[in-house]
Scaffold this motif. Sequence first.
Motif: not given
Lengths: 270, 326, 330
Positions: B216-217, B255, B258-262, B269, B271, C225, C265
């Motif tokens: 997604l990034g 989705l 499920s993305i790690p953001r820190g 998360l 999931p 992280e 990204p």
Amino acid sequence: MRNWPRNLKLGVGLLIAWILLAVFGPMLLTGDPTTMDLMHSLHPPSLAFPFGTDNLGRGVFTRVVYGTRLDLQIGLFCVVPVFIIGTTIGIIGGYFGGFFDGLSMRLADVAVAFPFLVAVIAIVAVLGPGLTNMYIAVAVVNWVSYARITRSEILVVKQMDYVQAANILGFGNTRILARHVLPNVITQSLIYASSDVILAVFTGSSLGFLGLGAQPPAAEWGLIIADGYSFVSQAPWISAFPGLAIVALAVSFSLLGDGLADVLRPELGR
Amino acid sequence: MSGALLQVQGLGIGLTRRGATVPLVEDVSFAVRQGEAYGIVGESGCGKSTTIRAVIRLLAARVRITAGTVAFEGNQLAQASEATLRPIRGAGIGMVFQDPLTALNPVITVGQQVAEGLRTHGKGGRDGGRERTQEVMRLVGLPDPQRIAAAYPHELSGGQRQRTAIAIALACSPRLLLADEPTTALDVTIQAQILRLLSDLRKRLGMALILVTHDLGVVAQTCDRVAVMYAGRIVEEAPIARIFKAPAHPYTVALLDSIPRGSRAAHPLHPIAGMPPDPAQKPPGCPFAPRCPRRSTVCETTFPSWTRHSGGGGFACYHPMEAGHG
Amino acid sequence: MAETPLLSVQALYKYFPLRRPLMAALAGQAQRRVQAAHNVGFTIAPRESFGLVGESGCGKTTLGRMVLGLLPPDDGVILFDGQDIARLDAAGKRALRRQVQMVFQDPYSSLNPRMRIGAAIAEPIRLHGVVPSGEVAEEVARLLQRVGLPASAGARYPSELSGGQRQRVGIARALSLRPRLLVADEAVSGLDVSVRAQVLNLLADLRRDLGLALMFISHDLGVIEYLCETVGVMYLGTMVENGPTAAVFAHPAHPYTRALLAAVPRADPSAVSSEAPLAGEPPSAVDPPSGCPFRTRCPEARSICETPPPRVTLPGRRWAACHFAADHVQ
């Protein structure tokens, strides 16, 4: 067994039939494969002599049935020892590498430098004709196939993470080899062995035909074909029926090999 | 949609196995405008690669289009003959694959491979080919094109190989570039370079881009609009900002969640449990229903119809997230 | 430091010789070698989660293999619980096996395809006598449950499981010996986004509940992280920066760390980076640049960078191998 593919079922069934024929067939026959009866020489196939008779009056049917014993034995003795020796060499060389591996692979290069049959014939010519010497000759040349197959499989499996994992989990070499490596490399050799039987029978028959394998008056298919060779135009049945037997046996083992491949290595695709 | 460069309508793709057809892609519709960057995102096996391969009919053996139409600049491609497709592949639509090493021929120099595409489509004569080859290679940022043109694929780094693959795809100035996970095999700093390159080229050449990815990034940084696929279907489509700010479909939300953001302490998360269904044993109704926190009985029997978003796009869900989630 | 480290790696060196053509050897050309580890040092405290991050070829996997004792270093020491793992006798090695375990990247190749899941997990338990032989089956069921698999999974073959389930089996097998340090090499890289998040949470829970230390090797900064308290950043066989993850990621002291972070990204279309991406590609590890290995790509490189950078200690238990490290975190 119910889930076996059709070719395997058929191959195993035919193999059992051949073994039964080899064991019990001769008991059911009244004739003797080596007794000459010049009164009945070169009879075409009839009720009394289903495959006809040869120039010495021996029933070709009787001889072919007796030949089953000998030719299956040739197949067995040419393949089993070679399978064990070659696979062992391949496993040790492939897994541990080093000097032994280098030496065995150079020997393998020498052994396959000559065409298979030429090499076997040359060795038998030196050792003297006869089945035992033929087995030795085949072993000297044919271990290479098994060693190479096993070795190349080992080199792949050795790098697999599950073998690394076994290492990290502190398993001993023997355990890793027996439990984690061997079951994953042996299948290819097994499949090859089942088709190699065909090659062995062909070799046995070829050497019999050339007078270097089984010795007359033994009932061996190649030998029977050789007997009929001089009479091919008058009495083609002498050579034709043992020839058909060889083809039939080859088909049986080839079905067996295909079936084994389907069952043991499903990843190769159906 | 008028003015669409590529229009895919009701596309169905199936795998024929033992006489039965397993649906890989069902009822997929989308349109890509000229010069637009369109993302298709989803997890492995969701049919995203199969979908764009179907656009230029590069499907694996036993995989075939079972329904729907694909129109590129008015040409119907779904049932077209190979002869009709040939001038469109390369000259109209270019493609870049995930693994540049297998996408390049190992025994032909890189320069020849770029030139080959030019010749096939009759662009630039004998000597013009060479000039155009070097021009294209400079365009994709390959340093020292003369030296690299003489190299074989294995002599290049992964990033250079992907640049070469892009050069080949661009050689005939296609109006649409299909990119199937073009940066997945690359390191993150090289990925950034290639994504930047694709964006720059798209703007400079006025070319449309369809980018297929699981990341997604990558979509967020590259695309204008995005379709989210799950188990062979598009479950949501929206302009890029909306997908990340106000996703409607619970799978899109899952989705994103499920993305790690820190760190876990700061942003844990949550999931969804389970995994996507096997294409051969897809449940009736919405394929996401078994994992969906918002499912009701209707979800398990009938696939929801398409609801339009106000600002373009839409979603297929009976119980969309309230506006403003996330 | 309050605790003695569980793992202490000091001045580790490892080079892989390249195959030298016979003619080159005869001509007396020097043996060329790949630099996999050059003066690498770091520590992992008991219960700590340490992330090792870097791009392909930076030597992070080699470092993991050396810590596991699969590969001997050319020079340097690896102390586990204060003991030099290179000097262990057979019994000591066996004991180390129980203490340090590994989770592999590829869930498809890390399980023997011909062994049922239950047997694969029971094997190490039995062999090391972790529990009395009568309780092995119970222990296997407990481990399966611990990693979130039904007990019935024990009767399955690996080919019957999905990638995520296999990875759970791999984790259960690694836990079977009750290790104190778990080395995970790209353990979630092969998994899909939603399954990856599940396995990440599982690893974090296990670490908390079992008091495990974790050495988590990955190219994915987001994952590091999420999971790791401290981080080491590798480039061309050297560790360029080390410290608490939050501080390092918020204020990178090494230009490479900064470039790496900028290249990820971000899943946020409003944060499209306008900064030019780091140019060029990592130089070959065969003949790495002298001095600072990053200087050929570093936007700030000056002539002083041709000399080996010092390990600059920074506040907050971090350091960076850059001549200008102190300037970057001010």
